[in-house]
Scaffold this motif. Structure first.
Motif: not given
Length: 166
Positions: A27-38, A50-63
Motif C-alpha cells: 500500500a505504501f508503494s503506491t505513493s512512490t514511483d515503484t508500485t509493488i504488485t501482488d 495463494s498458489a494452493s487454491g488453484g488460482g493465482g495472480t501473475g505479473p500484470g494481474g492475470s489469473t
C-alpha cells in the motif's frame, strides 16, 4: 518475500514480511514511483499459498489455474530461498518468475533446473533441501513436512533420472 534493490549501490536483497506487513508495504508503494504488485504468497509453516487454491495472480494481474506440479515447484522454490538463503536476481528468481507468470503451463525443464540449482548451492553440512528445512524446523517446529512427490516423479520420468536433491 520481497526483492529489494538498494538505489545507491544497486545491491539486491530479500525482505521477509508477514501478510499484514507485506500488504502495508504494498500500500505504501503506491505513493512512490515503484508500485509493488501482488504476487502469489507462501507460508512455509502451513504450506498455504495463494498458489494452493488453484488460482493465482501473475505479473500484470492475470489469473490462471495452477498446474499441480507448478504449485509444488512454487513451494519448493520459496523454501529453497528461505532455507538456503539464496540471493535475489539469481537463476532461481527467473524460474520463480516463469512459474508465476504462467502457472498453468508446465515446462519440462523447471523441475530439473530446480534440482540442479539446489545441488549447486549445497554446502558440506547439507546434502538436500530437506536437510536445510529440517535445520529450520529446530527453530520453527511447526514448519510443514514437504515430500515434493510430483517433482520427484517428474525427475524420475526423465530419460536419465538425476540424483534428487529435494
Amino acid at each position: 518475500m520481497f526483492e529489494a534493490t538498494n538505489r545507491a549501490t544497486g545491491a539486491q536483497t530479500f525482505l521477509y514480511a508477514g501478510e499484514h506487513c507485506g500488504r502495508t508495504l504494498m500500500a505504501f508503494s503506491t505513493s512512490t514511483d515503484t508500485t509493488i504488485t501482488d504476487l502469489p504468497h507462501f507460508d512455509p509453516i502451513t504450506g498455504q499459498s495463494s498458489a494452493s487454491g488453484g488460482g493465482g495472480t501473475g505479473p500484470g494481474g492475470s489469473t490462471a489455474a495452477w498446474a499441480p506440479l507448478n504449485r509444488e515447484l512454487f513451494h519448493a522454490i520459496n523454501l529453497t530461498f528461505l532455507a538456503m538463503k539464496l540471493k535475489p536476481g539469481s537463476t532461481l528468481s527467473a524460474v520463480l518468475e516463469t512459474i508465476t507468470a504462467n502457472p498453468s503451463r508446465v515446462l519440462p525443464t523447471t523441475a530439473p533446473s530446480l534440482n540442479t540449482i539446489i545441488k549447486n548451492n549445497l554446502d558440506s553440512q547439507h546434502s538436500s533441501l530437506t536437510d536445510y528445512v529440517n535445520e529450520l524446523r529446530i527453530q520453527i517446529p511447526a514448519i510443514k513436512q514437504y515430500r515434493f512427490t510430483l517433482i520427484r516423479n517428474a525427475l524420475a520420468a526423465l530419460k536419465t533420472p538425476p540424483t534428487v536433491y529435494l
